[in-house]
Design an enzyme around this catalytic site. Structure first.
Site, mmCIF file in Angstrom:
data_model
loop_
_atom_site.group_PDB
_atom_site.id
_atom_site.type_symbol
_atom_site.label_atom_id
_atom_site.label_comp_id
_atom_site.label_asym_id
_atom_site.label_seq_id
_atom_site.Cartn_x
_atom_site.Cartn_y
_atom_site.Cartn_z
ATOM 1 N N GLU A 116 45.096 35.669 42.527
ATOM 2 C CA GLU A 116 44.851 35.678 43.966
ATOM 3 C C GLU A 116 44.964 34.265 44.533
ATOM 4 O OE1 GLU A 116 41.545 37.375 47.161
ATOM 5 O OE2 GLU A 116 40.889 36.762 45.158
ATOM 6 N N ARG A 126 40.725 50.214 34.794
ATOM 7 C CA ARG A 126 40.290 49.160 35.708
ATOM 8 C C ARG A 126 39.037 48.480 35.166
ATOM 9 N NH1 ARG A 126 39.910 49.687 41.810
ATOM 10 N NH2 ARG A 126 38.293 51.203 41.355
ATOM 11 N N ARG A 131 44.149 37.479 27.065
ATOM 12 C CA ARG A 131 45.206 37.515 26.049
ATOM 13 C C ARG A 131 46.558 37.339 26.738
ATOM 14 N NH1 ARG A 131 41.298 41.333 24.848
ATOM 15 N NH2 ARG A 131 40.391 41.130 22.744
ATOM 16 N N GLU A 149 41.052 30.326 29.155
ATOM 17 C CA GLU A 149 41.499 30.342 27.770
ATOM 18 C C GLU A 149 42.537 31.444 27.607
ATOM 19 O OE1 GLU A 149 39.788 31.358 23.260
ATOM 20 O OE2 GLU A 149 38.384 31.122 24.945
#
Length: 357
Positions: free
Chosen positions: A187, A137, A48, A113
């Protein structure tokens, strides 16, 4: 060990090598067919985003991704933007066009997406979870491969990108973590030069933390699961990493052993992204421990999306593994279905070559 005791003539050695290669190919083909009877292929990772203009621009300008399609669904109050790493010179129709819709759910790439809930950009109190802060997490990051992590990090910082970790910081030297506009971690990983890629970046990974590695590997790579193949595994004192890809029978037949140095090198030169499952040792034995799937507040990560040839067959197969089905909006009936994996992360199945409108 029997082969090492046979006469070492070039003819015999060649025959044995051919026989072994043929056997491996046949075994891999049978294995791929048995474990992926419905043609499942990892297609995308959904996140999102708060401001789609900022997020699309970020991934296009900073990591060279291409907006390959977009869907606006006013009835659901959402818009969905699809971005992929394309090879230099690779043609793609205009996002949002009928041609792009036709190609999206049969594309060879695994894409990202970005889902935008209309109005999110103007809500000052809305913050999406990155998946990296306690007690929420779960999802870890997207990752991009690049030839020089240090140089890429410097250029990104000069362009205004903020960093969680620069390449020389922390214990893991040579890796960097940037922030995207919604706060997700991105990353940067060094690419293996043997791949011969000229593009500056390519999408390399989606990382999820898992509680029980055996259960998750069975779900994603075992019979009745998602048809993926374990291509590499790395083990450290307190955690293990497992890397999975959706591969053809031919690709599987040439894979090195997952725990070999060759497996890590292959992964570093592959254009095809991997799903990285991170297992922190000991979590599997704690009945009170669970990861946040990103679909309850605070929301963030949405799901892993797979395309399939047989939606009903694949769905029934997943139910037999104990996966829980989650309802999709009525407009997706016959085109998409959603389930949970062993950690409660959502996996969405979409019929190959489907068009949502």
């Amino acid at each position: 060990m029997l082969f090492s005791r046979l006469p070492a003539t070039s003819v015999l050695a060649g025959n044995l090598a051919s026989l072994r290669a043929a056997t491996l190919r046949e075994t891999a083909t049978m294995s791929a067919s048995d474990s992926n009877p419905y043609g499942m292929k990892w297609h995308r990772s959904m996140l999102r985003c708060k401001d789609p203009i900022a997020s699309v621009k970020y991934y296009e300008e900073r990591y060279g991704m291409k907006l390959v399609d977009v869907y606006h669904t006013p009835s659901l109050g959402k818009s969905n933007y699809y971005l992929a790493s394309l090879r230099d010179g690779e043609a793609w129709p205009e996002a949002g066009s009928a041609e792009a819709h036709e190609r999206l759910f049969d594309m060879q790439h695994s894409c990202v997406e970005l889902e935008h809930e209309h109005g999110a950009e103007s809500d000052p109190d809305l913050v999406y979870s990155s998946g990296n802060d306690e007690p929420h997490r779960g999802f870890g990051h997207l990752a991009f491969l690049t030839a020089d992590v240090y140089k890429a990090s410097e250029e990104l910082e000069m362009a205004g990108v903020s960093f969680k970790k620069k390449p020389d910081e922390g214990r893991m030297k040579g890796l960097a973590f940037a922030y995207d506009p919604s706060g997700y971690w991105v990353e940067l990983v060094k690419r293996n030069a043997e791949g011969g890629h000229q593009e500056k970046f390519n999408l390399g990974q989606t990382m999820l933390r898992v509680k029980d590695a055996e259960k998750s590997l069975e779900f994603y790579t075992g019979k009745g699961g998602m048809g993926m193949t374990k291509v590499c595994e790395l083990h450290f004192d307190s955690f293990s990493l497992y890397f999975l890809q959706s591969l053809s029978s031919e690709e599987i037949s040439s894979l090195p052993a997952p725990d070999s140095p060759d497996a890590y090198c292959r992964m570093g030169r592959s254009w095809k992204p991997v799903l990285e499952l991170t297992h922190n040792h000991g979590t599997e034995g704690d009945p009170t421990f669970s990861y946040h799937n990103g679909n309850t507040n605070p929301k963030g990560f949405g799901f892993l999306g797979f395309i399939v040839d047989d939606l009903d067959g694949a769905s029934e197969c997943l139910k037999q593994t104990g996966a829980q089905e989650i309802g999709e909006p009525a407009i997706f009936e016959g085109k998409m279905r959603r389930f949970t994996d062993p950690d409660g992360y959502h996996v969405q199945l979409a019929l190959r070559k489907t068009i949502l409108e």
